[in-house]
Design a protein around this motif. Structure first.
Motif, short mmCIF file in Angstrom:
data_model
loop_
_atom_site.label_atom_id
_atom_site.label_comp_id
_atom_site.label_asym_id
_atom_site.label_seq_id
_atom_site.Cartn_x
_atom_site.Cartn_y
_atom_site.Cartn_z
N PHE A 13 0.83 -1.20 0.00
CA PHE A 13 0.00 0.00 0.00
C PHE A 13 0.87 1.25 0.00
O PHE A 13 0.64 2.19 -0.77
CB PHE A 13 -0.94 -0.01 1.22
CG PHE A 13 -1.80 1.21 1.31
CD1 PHE A 13 -2.95 1.32 0.54
CD2 PHE A 13 -1.47 2.25 2.16
CE1 PHE A 13 -3.76 2.46 0.63
CE2 PHE A 13 -2.27 3.38 2.25
CZ PHE A 13 -3.41 3.48 1.48
N LYS A 14 1.89 1.27 0.85
CA LYS A 14 2.78 2.43 0.94
C LYS A 14 3.48 2.69 -0.39
O LYS A 14 3.56 3.83 -0.86
CB LYS A 14 3.82 2.22 2.04
CG LYS A 14 3.24 2.16 3.44
CD LYS A 14 4.31 1.81 4.45
CE LYS A 14 3.75 1.64 5.84
NZ LYS A 14 4.80 1.27 6.81
N HIS A 21 2.28 9.37 -6.11
CA HIS A 21 2.95 10.66 -5.94
C HIS A 21 3.95 10.90 -7.08
O HIS A 21 4.02 11.99 -7.64
CB HIS A 21 3.66 10.72 -4.59
CG HIS A 21 4.37 12.01 -4.37
ND1 HIS A 21 5.72 12.16 -4.61
CD2 HIS A 21 3.93 13.22 -3.94
CE1 HIS A 21 6.08 13.40 -4.34
NE2 HIS A 21 5.01 14.07 -3.93
N GLN A 22 4.70 9.87 -7.42
CA GLN A 22 5.69 10.01 -8.49
C GLN A 22 5.02 10.22 -9.85
O GLN A 22 5.64 10.75 -10.77
CB GLN A 22 6.61 8.78 -8.52
CG GLN A 22 7.52 8.73 -7.32
CD GLN A 22 8.29 7.43 -7.19
OE1 GLN A 22 7.90 6.40 -7.72
NE2 GLN A 22 9.39 7.48 -6.46
N LYS A 46 10.26 9.25 1.21
CA LYS A 46 11.69 9.18 1.51
C LYS A 46 12.16 7.73 1.59
O LYS A 46 13.26 7.40 1.16
CB LYS A 46 11.99 9.89 2.83
CG LYS A 46 11.88 11.38 2.75
CD LYS A 46 12.10 12.02 4.09
CE LYS A 46 11.80 13.51 4.05
NZ LYS A 46 11.80 14.12 5.36
N LEU A 47 11.33 6.87 2.13
CA LEU A 47 11.70 5.48 2.34
C LEU A 47 11.69 4.66 1.05
O LEU A 47 12.58 3.85 0.83
CB LEU A 47 10.73 4.86 3.35
CG LEU A 47 11.05 3.50 3.91
CD1 LEU A 47 12.39 3.52 4.65
CD2 LEU A 47 9.96 3.04 4.85
N TYR A 48 10.71 4.88 0.19
CA TYR A 48 10.52 4.01 -0.97
C TYR A 48 10.89 4.62 -2.31
O TYR A 48 10.86 3.92 -3.32
CB TYR A 48 9.07 3.51 -1.02
CG TYR A 48 8.73 2.63 0.15
CD1 TYR A 48 9.31 1.37 0.29
CD2 TYR A 48 7.86 3.05 1.14
CE1 TYR A 48 9.01 0.56 1.37
CE2 TYR A 48 7.55 2.24 2.22
CZ TYR A 48 8.13 1.00 2.33
OH TYR A 48 7.83 0.20 3.41
N SER A 49 11.26 5.90 -2.34
CA SER A 49 11.70 6.48 -3.60
C SER A 49 13.05 5.87 -3.96
O SER A 49 13.87 5.59 -3.10
CB SER A 49 11.82 7.99 -3.49
OG SER A 49 10.54 8.56 -3.38
N LYS A 62 15.31 2.56 2.03
CA LYS A 62 15.22 1.43 2.96
C LYS A 62 16.36 0.44 2.71
O LYS A 62 17.00 -0.03 3.65
CB LYS A 62 13.87 0.73 2.81
CG LYS A 62 13.63 -0.38 3.78
CD LYS A 62 12.24 -0.96 3.63
CE LYS A 62 11.99 -2.06 4.63
NZ LYS A 62 10.65 -2.64 4.48
N GLN A 63 16.62 0.12 1.45
CA GLN A 63 17.72 -0.80 1.12
C GLN A 63 19.06 -0.21 1.52
O GLN A 63 19.94 -0.92 2.02
CB GLN A 63 17.71 -1.11 -0.38
CG GLN A 63 16.54 -1.95 -0.81
CD GLN A 63 16.44 -2.05 -2.32
OE1 GLN A 63 16.61 -1.06 -3.03
NE2 GLN A 63 16.17 -3.24 -2.81
N ILE A 64 19.23 1.09 1.33
CA ILE A 64 20.49 1.74 1.71
C ILE A 64 20.68 1.67 3.21
O ILE A 64 21.77 1.37 3.69
CB ILE A 64 20.52 3.19 1.19
CG1 ILE A 64 20.60 3.20 -0.34
CG2 ILE A 64 21.69 3.97 1.80
CD1 ILE A 64 20.37 4.55 -0.99
N LYS A 65 19.62 1.90 3.99
CA LYS A 65 19.71 1.81 5.45
C LYS A 65 20.08 0.40 5.89
O LYS A 65 20.88 0.22 6.80
CB LYS A 65 18.40 2.24 6.11
CG LYS A 65 18.19 3.72 6.15
CD LYS A 65 16.92 4.07 6.88
CE LYS A 65 16.73 5.56 6.94
NZ LYS A 65 15.56 5.95 7.70
#
Length: 90
Positions: A13-14, A21-22, A46-49, A62-65
């Motif tokens: 969903f997120k 948005h994109q 911010k998390l999924y872009s 998220k992958q970078i974190k």
């Protein structure tokens, strides 16, 4: 007693909200249409872009974190091993 429980949204969903948005929807439009706070939508963006890194690999924040956490763990393990070896060699 009143609880202030926030709704839980699954990752799919997120990601769909981020994709909308994109594709041109504003955060305000998405907030009104889906009943989600603008701050939550901002966090998800911010998390999924996706981000393109040096070698043209595309990753999400998220992958970078996750990689940063793994690298930090590897660094700590490497330091402990180096200290162990220093004590054994003496």
């Amino acid at each position: 007693m009143m609880t202030n429980k926030q709704p839980q949204y699954d990752e799919t969903f997120k990601k769909n909200i981020v994709a909308l948005h994109q594709n041109g929807k504003t955060q305000t439009e998405l907030s009104k249409e889906y009943g989600i706070s603008v701050s939550a939508i901002s966090r998800w963006i911010k998390l999924y872009s996706k981000v393109r890194v040096d070698d043209n690999t595309v990753m999400t924040a998220k992958q970078i974190k996750e990689l940063q956490k793994r690298n930090a763990l590897a660094f700590r393990i490497n330091n402990r091993y180096a200290i162990f070896l220093a004590n054994v060699v003496r």
